[in-house]
Scaffold this motif. Sequence first.
Motif, mmCIF file in Angstrom:
data_model
loop_
_atom_site.group_PDB
_atom_site.id
_atom_site.type_symbol
_atom_site.label_atom_id
_atom_site.label_comp_id
_atom_site.label_asym_id
_atom_site.label_seq_id
_atom_site.Cartn_x
_atom_site.Cartn_y
_atom_site.Cartn_z
ATOM 1 N N ASP A 216 18.641 47.812 59.581
ATOM 2 C CA ASP A 216 19.469 47.508 60.684
ATOM 3 C C ASP A 216 20.223 46.300 60.635
ATOM 4 O O ASP A 216 21.200 46.080 60.934
ATOM 5 N N VAL A 217 19.336 45.030 60.361
ATOM 6 C CA VAL A 217 19.652 43.929 60.482
ATOM 7 C C VAL A 217 20.712 43.470 59.580
ATOM 8 O O VAL A 217 21.779 42.933 59.714
ATOM 9 N N PHE A 218 20.451 44.194 58.104
ATOM 10 C CA PHE A 218 21.551 43.796 57.142
ATOM 11 C C PHE A 218 22.867 44.689 57.435
ATOM 12 O O PHE A 218 24.016 44.203 57.015
ATOM 13 N N LEU A 219 22.691 45.811 58.116
ATOM 14 C CA LEU A 219 23.947 46.624 58.590
ATOM 15 C C LEU A 219 24.515 45.676 59.388
ATOM 16 O O LEU A 219 25.803 45.752 59.240
ATOM 17 N N ARG A 220 23.852 45.118 60.563
ATOM 18 C CA ARG A 220 24.731 44.295 61.458
ATOM 19 C C ARG A 220 25.333 43.060 60.825
ATOM 20 O O ARG A 220 26.411 42.830 61.098
ATOM 21 N N ALA A 221 24.464 42.259 59.857
ATOM 22 C CA ALA A 221 25.080 41.137 59.363
ATOM 23 C C ALA A 221 26.317 41.731 58.420
ATOM 24 O O ALA A 221 27.226 40.930 58.178
ATOM 25 N N ALA A 222 26.095 42.869 57.702
ATOM 26 C CA ALA A 222 27.114 43.043 56.833
ATOM 27 C C ALA A 222 28.597 43.522 57.663
ATOM 28 O O ALA A 222 29.504 43.088 57.152
ATOM 29 N N ALA A 223 28.496 44.015 58.857
ATOM 30 C CA ALA A 223 29.554 44.537 59.636
ATOM 31 C C ALA A 223 30.254 43.236 60.174
ATOM 32 O O ALA A 223 31.467 43.184 60.080
ATOM 33 N N ILE A 224 29.445 42.303 60.577
ATOM 34 C CA ILE A 224 30.050 41.048 61.034
ATOM 35 C C ILE A 224 30.618 40.302 59.893
ATOM 36 O O ILE A 224 31.809 39.705 60.050
ATOM 37 N N MET A 225 29.875 40.154 58.747
ATOM 38 C CA MET A 225 30.808 39.443 57.562
ATOM 39 C C MET A 225 32.008 40.047 57.218
ATOM 40 O O MET A 225 32.968 39.346 56.819
ATOM 41 N N LEU A 226 31.969 41.345 57.075
ATOM 42 C CA LEU A 226 33.210 42.077 56.604
ATOM 43 C C LEU A 226 34.345 41.950 57.764
ATOM 44 O O LEU A 226 35.577 41.835 57.081
ATOM 45 N N SER A 227 33.922 41.870 58.886
ATOM 46 C CA SER A 227 35.166 41.716 59.874
ATOM 47 C C SER A 227 35.706 40.420 59.704
ATOM 48 O O SER A 227 36.998 40.161 59.681
ATOM 49 N N PHE A 228 34.843 39.254 59.256
ATOM 50 C CA PHE A 228 35.243 38.156 59.042
ATOM 51 C C PHE A 228 36.229 37.919 57.485
ATOM 52 O O PHE A 228 37.121 37.369 57.623
ATOM 53 N N VAL A 229 35.589 38.721 56.846
ATOM 54 C CA VAL A 229 36.509 38.752 55.501
ATOM 55 C C VAL A 229 37.760 39.195 55.849
ATOM 56 O O VAL A 229 38.949 38.806 55.291
ATOM 57 N N ALA A 230 37.886 40.332 56.473
ATOM 58 C CA ALA A 230 39.441 40.960 57.095
ATOM 59 C C ALA A 230 40.137 39.845 57.703
ATOM 60 O O ALA A 230 41.356 39.770 57.543
ATOM 61 N N ASP A 244 27.594 37.517 49.746
ATOM 62 C CA ASP A 244 26.338 37.658 49.653
ATOM 63 C C ASP A 244 25.416 37.888 50.857
ATOM 64 O O ASP A 244 25.730 37.258 51.979
ATOM 65 N N LEU A 245 24.788 38.838 51.049
ATOM 66 C CA LEU A 245 24.070 39.214 52.248
ATOM 67 C C LEU A 245 22.563 38.914 52.327
ATOM 68 O O LEU A 245 22.030 39.204 53.320
ATOM 69 N N GLY A 246 22.251 37.775 51.622
ATOM 70 C CA GLY A 246 21.014 37.322 51.739
ATOM 71 C C GLY A 246 19.853 38.061 51.348
ATOM 72 O O GLY A 246 19.925 38.980 50.602
#
Length: 433
Positions: A216-230, A244-246
Amino acid sequence: MICNNLSVNRVGHLCLGGQDTVALAKEYGTPLYLYDADRIRERCRTYRRAMKSAFGESAEALYASKAAAFRAIYRIMAEEGMGVDVVSSGEIYTALSAGFPLEKAYFHSNNKTDADIAYAIGQGIGYFVVDNREELDAIESIAAEAGIRQKVLLRLTPGIDPHTYEAVATGRVDSKFGSAIETGQADEMTAYALGLSHVELVGFHCHVGSQVFDSDVFLRAAAIMLSFVAEMKQKYGFLTKELDLGGGFGVRYLSSDPEPDIAANIAEVGRAVREQCSALGIEQPAIRMEPGRSIVADAGMTLYTVGTVKRIPGYKNYVSVDGGMTDNPRYALYRSPYTVLLANRPHDSGVPFRCSVVGRCCESGDILQENVELPADTARGDLLAVLTTGAYNYSMSSNYNRIPRPPVVMLSKGTHTLAVRRETYEDICRNDL
Ligand SMILES: *Cc1c(COP(=O)(O)O)cnc(C)c1O
């Protein structure tokens, strides 16, 4: 047993990777770090396979080498096709001297000196994971002098508290690491990096913490990072090549800890990343993950010889061993849990003896573990094993009290090889004038 590379042989000795710890202790002495190299390789393959299948062929697993950094480990990483994270010039030097291809190395740290940056660029480091503006400026000017364009990722904080220990939580807005998305700093850093001529921005990085059991922590991080990418694509036309998701997958220190299914967790993150990229209308960046602990922790074990057993009736009991916080400072630092076993004979069924296993330093905090249950007749000369010590033990060791560091022995397919020799008293005085 807590991990499937542990067993007990017919004479009752604890074995790691099928090899008798009593025989190894006799040959190399104690304290002694052991690593099951086959287990390390197996973990590298698990990560690589899971990542390629979840994120496609462009995905790469990086080993966060601060977890355990010595030449033999970098050689394994090179052979297994892993990238690595390094956090200092000393780690870069070690990786290079082991023949690791530096173009696959990512240089972290929140404070890289000009000397670090010049050294890394001079040696041909693949990537900088840039923490702050000062670092970007320093890379720009040192890369200009070298006549190159240096690839960088920006370290961002997605603003997640992974609900783990405070000391190992790094993804929050108030972290000492990276630029926060929430405050607009990440956006400013991106714009700034895009304006530099000797810096090539290839993407973004985040690392939310360690000992994370929940995808869940990675899913949340990925979601925030991908929104930033967009957002960066829309705002600056910037196409993120790498994300890089850490690191941070948890490991079992105690039998009560869950056993995380790395492949299943990564598959889940893979599905979420694909869905979100298509929903946001962006190309999926090449994904990186950078596990440290979960690659090496349960490959490792430390062996000690019991020196004294002290009973304080009505209070507590102590078992002192010939190592301690100098080879494993993690209980002293974070009260890290560990499983401690008698290695030279089976735990009998009698009433166990509850004790603190302590080291030999002149420091009351020199404790390896408290509330350990050992057989009541544990005595001087017995061999103790602390399990799951492959991560952040050797790499955090010190010479406090001028205690030499133990050797590191690698086990593979029934053979054992010295990887780091035991420090001598001469080694300890080497730099004294
Ligand atoms: C320490 C660290 C890792 C590895 O964390 P583990 O918990 O050992 O997997 C990965 N990335 C960064 C940036 C780190 O600082």
